[in-house]
Design an enzyme around this catalytic site. Structure first.
Site, short mmCIF file in Angstrom:
data_model
loop_
_atom_site.label_atom_id
_atom_site.label_comp_id
_atom_site.label_asym_id
_atom_site.label_seq_id
_atom_site.Cartn_x
_atom_site.Cartn_y
_atom_site.Cartn_z
N SER A 246 0.86 -1.19 0.00
CA SER A 246 0.00 0.00 0.00
C SER A 246 0.89 1.23 0.00
O SER A 246 2.04 1.18 0.47
CB SER A 246 -0.89 0.02 1.24
N TYR B 213 -2.84 -0.31 10.01
CA TYR B 213 -2.84 -0.74 8.60
C TYR B 213 -1.52 -0.41 7.93
O TYR B 213 -0.90 -1.26 7.27
CB TYR B 213 -3.99 -0.06 7.87
#
Length: 261
Positions: free
Chosen positions: A144, A157
């Site tokens: 990500s 995250y």
């Protein structure tokens, strides 16, 4: 008719029942691969398999929790018993979390770790020996932009995707002489069911307004499409185009990392 760039390849895609994983599973299948989907959601997984079959591809669902070593090892054992070889592993399964260090609970952190980090470890470890024994393979991890840039309210995250990024380069380094390539993709915001569910839950009366606001956080002015991420995944898993690429992360973010000011 689409070129079969993965003809006769056996691919494993985790989290392949929805979003980016679904798009990758479908694209790989219509590009000639036999796709084994590892996903805990049997109902949605069956739908993807049926869709692939209608398109003339080959796919099999293995109901599996990627954070459970016994389930992962059994699924991989079943795949090897069927097809002898695993050419490609796409570690796509993952969960998101919204929160800062202060608001993140120990339970939140454990869940993120179990799926986003431990899941990548377990699946990679389960297939690596087969790739080694058969002369090579490709592992592609879904990281990500949060792995490399600061995102507000994404503490756990982003932490987990930083770990995924590091696993990518260390796997690439350790198996360089075994013809096993390992790369990662770092998407920006992509329009998936997660985004729609998030908006419905948190902004039930402002979904369109908030969708537009989130879209414009990418300099290009829109969210990415799962199919666009899948096309990059296909390129990186095809030795003809990407055989010289390993240990590299590929942002696909609408300019977010470099063009946001």
């Amino acid at each position: 008719m689409r070129e079969e760039r993965l003809k006769n390849k056996v691919a494993v895609v985790t989290g392949g029942s929805s979003g980016i994983g679904r798009a990758i599973s479908i694209l790989f299948a219509i590009s000639g691969a036999k796709v084994h989907i590892l996903d805990f959601n049997e109902e949605e997984g069956d739908k993807v398999v049926e869709e692939i079959n209608i398109l003339g591809g080959k796919a099999i669902l293995h109901v599996c929790d990627v954070s459970n070593a016994l389930q992962v090892n059994l699924a991989v054992e079943n795949i090897v018993n069927q097809d002898n070889i695993i050419d490609i592993l796409v570690n796509n399964a993952g969960v998101s979390h919204i929160g800062t260090l202060t608001s993140t609970t120990e339970e939140d952190l454990q869940r993120i770790y179990d799926i986003n980090i431990k899941g990548v470890f377990l699946c990679s470890k389960a297939v690596i020996q087969n790739m080694y024994d058969n002369g090579g393979g490709v592992i592609l991890n879904m990281a990500s932009i949060g792995a490399t840039v600061a995102l507000a309210d994404r503490f756990a995250y982003s932490m987990s995707k930083g770990a995924v990024l590091n696993m990518t380069i260390t796997i690439a380094k350790d198996y360089l002489d075994k013809n096993i390539r390992c790369n990662s993709i770092s998407p920006g915001r992509v329009h998936t069911p997660f985004v729609d569910d998030y908006l419905k839950k948190n902004y039930p009366d402002q979904t369109e307004e908030m969708f537009e606001k989130l879209s414009k956080t990418q300099p290009i002015g829109r969210m990415g499409k799962p199919e666009e991420i899948a096309e990059l995944a296909l390129f990186l898993c095809d030795d003809r185009g990407a055989g010289f690429i390993t240990g590299t992360d590929y942002p696909i973010d609408g300019g977010f990392i470099k063009l946001n000011t």
